[in-house]
Write a protein that holds these residues in place. Structure first.
Motif, PDB file in Angstrom:
ATOM      1  N   VAL A  37      18.597  64.714  29.177  1.00 23.46           N
ATOM      2  CA  VAL A  37      19.016  66.052  29.592  1.00 23.46           C
ATOM      3  C   VAL A  37      20.335  65.989  30.337  1.00 23.46           C
ATOM      4  O   VAL A  37      21.235  66.814  30.139  1.00 23.46           O
ATOM      5  N   ASN A  38      20.476  64.982  31.216  1.00 20.58           N
ATOM      6  CA  ASN A  38      21.719  64.828  31.973  1.00 20.58           C
ATOM      7  C   ASN A  38      22.895  64.529  31.050  1.00 20.58           C
ATOM      8  O   ASN A  38      24.012  65.045  31.252  1.00 20.58           O
ATOM      9  N   TYR A  39      22.653  63.718  30.020  1.00 20.90           N
ATOM     10  CA  TYR A  39      23.730  63.393  29.075  1.00 20.90           C
ATOM     11  C   TYR A  39      24.206  64.649  28.336  1.00 20.90           C
ATOM     12  O   TYR A  39      25.412  64.888  28.207  1.00 20.90           O
ATOM     13  N   LEU A  40      23.249  65.454  27.874  1.00 21.93           N
ATOM     14  CA  LEU A  40      23.625  66.692  27.188  1.00 21.93           C
ATOM     15  C   LEU A  40      24.333  67.656  28.128  1.00 21.93           C
ATOM     16  O   LEU A  40      25.294  68.339  27.732  1.00 21.93           O
ATOM     17  N   ARG A  70      26.191  66.835  30.689  1.00 21.74           N
ATOM     18  CA  ARG A  70      27.553  66.348  30.945  1.00 21.74           C
ATOM     19  C   ARG A  70      28.479  66.574  29.752  1.00 21.74           C
ATOM     20  O   ARG A  70      29.698  66.604  29.915  1.00 21.74           O
ATOM     21  N   GLN A  71      27.906  66.691  28.547  1.00 18.50           N
ATOM     22  CA  GLN A  71      28.735  66.996  27.383  1.00 18.50           C
ATOM     23  C   GLN A  71      29.257  68.424  27.433  1.00 18.50           C
ATOM     24  O   GLN A  71      30.332  68.728  26.904  1.00 18.50           O
ATOM     25  N   VAL A  72      28.488  69.286  28.099  1.00 17.00           N
ATOM     26  CA  VAL A  72      28.888  70.689  28.220  1.00 17.00           C
ATOM     27  C   VAL A  72      29.772  70.906  29.430  1.00 17.00           C
ATOM     28  O   VAL A  72      30.794  71.592  29.369  1.00 17.00           O
ATOM     29  N   ALA A  77      26.640  61.775  36.739  1.00 11.49           N
ATOM     30  CA  ALA A  77      25.683  61.028  35.927  1.00 11.49           C
ATOM     31  C   ALA A  77      24.380  60.834  36.704  1.00 11.49           C
ATOM     32  O   ALA A  77      24.389  60.639  37.922  1.00 11.49           O
ATOM     33  N   TYR A  78      23.272  60.884  36.004  1.00  9.95           N
ATOM     34  CA  TYR A  78      21.958  60.739  36.633  1.00  9.95           C
ATOM     35  C   TYR A  78      21.632  59.262  36.827  1.00  9.95           C
ATOM     36  O   TYR A  78      21.795  58.454  35.909  1.00  9.95           O
TER      37      TYR A  78
END
Length: 287
Positions: free
Chosen positions: A143-146, A148-150, A156-157
């Motif tokens: 969820v954190n990666y998605l 950060r893409q937005v 970063a988590y």
């Protein structure tokens, strides 16, 4: 192999046991500092005289199935990874053995050791992460990666490995101050095995516990192993027998798995007695 020898060598032993079924392997890791003692004045080399100590550890590993079924084995190796960053000049030169400006030989520790060790450790933990983290932590990372893409400014988590790991065996050099307070053997390559002995002697390991073993050394190399306890382990090792916690581990209450087994046996015995009593009542009129 440097300070990471005790952990990285498990990878070699694993490959050897895969190639040779039904065999035992003895892993011995030791530090002999008499030949590496530095008599010069370079402060980068003098620190090794106070950081490392003499010590050794021996571990017996086997791929014999009867060791596991009979309860002789303590742990099973679940996963292991190793990382070598020596292709980078900074990593290769932050720790090296050689002469100083006056020709006195010693082990050089550069000021960038911590940075390079952190880089190698990050790579190793990233590789072992999917096997060490719980599903909850993996989901949060996704969820954190998605996110950060937005939104680029989202930090970063940092996952919590403690959700999936019960015991941590960290290289002493990564937490030197803590080890100076309670350790009798601040070594390098054998450090994590001393740590495992400390955990077994002073804390105890329960069946099913997952143990994370981390080692970092010159090269620069990093190794990570994940072990799973096959039974309760409360062995008091000689090197830690003087600790007060060691006596308390011996007298601690049985683990939940032991209590569950005892409850099952007791319930089965009561049920058997009840059935025998009922059968006796049925047979009495016939007699």
């Amino acid at each position: 192999m440097g300070c990471s020898n005790g952990v990285v060598a498990i990878n070699l032993v694993r490959d050897m046991l895969i190639a040779r079924p039904s065999c035992n392997a003895l892993l011995v890791t030791t530090e002999t500092l008499t030949t590496a003692f530095y008599n010069g004045m370079d402060k980068h080399r003098l620190v090794t005289n106070t950081l490392f100590r003499m010590g050794a550890a021996a571990v017996l590993l086997s791929n014999k199935e009867r060791w596991r079924s009979s309860g002789r084995a303590k742990y099973v190796l679940c996963h292991n990874v190793r990382v070598h960053t020596g292709a980078r000049p900074e990593a290769n030169k932050c720790i090296w053995y050689g002469p100083d400006d006056k020709g006195v030989v010693g082990t050089y520790l550069g000021t960038d050791v911590v940075k390079e060790a952190s880089r190698a450790l990050t790579q190793a933990m990233t590789k072992i992460g999917p096997y060490a983290l719980s599903w909850t932590q993996i989901a949060k990372l996704g969820v954190n990666y998605l996110h950060r893409q937005v939104r680029a400014k989202v930090p970063a988590y940092a996952p919590k490995f403690s959700d999936g790991i019960d015991k941590f065996l960290v290289h002493a050099d990564l937490k030197v101050l803590d080890w100076y307070q309670h350790s009798t053997a601040l070594d390098s390559s054998s450090t994590t095995w001393y740590t495992m002995a400390f955990v077994e002697s002073c804390q105890g390991v329960k069946r099913g516990d997952r143990v994370l073993q981390v080692g970092v050394g010159s090269g620069l190399k990093c190794g990570v192993n994940i072990w799973k306890a096959l039974r309760d382990v409360d062995d008091v090792h000689e090197v830690w027998a003087h600790r007060g916690e060691a006596a308390r581990v011996r007298t601690r209450a049985p683990s939940s798995s032991v209590l569950t087994s005892l409850q099952f046996v007791l319930s089965l015995a009561i049920l058997t007695c009840a059935l025998l009593a009922a059968l006796y009542r049925l047979m009495t009129p016939m007699l």
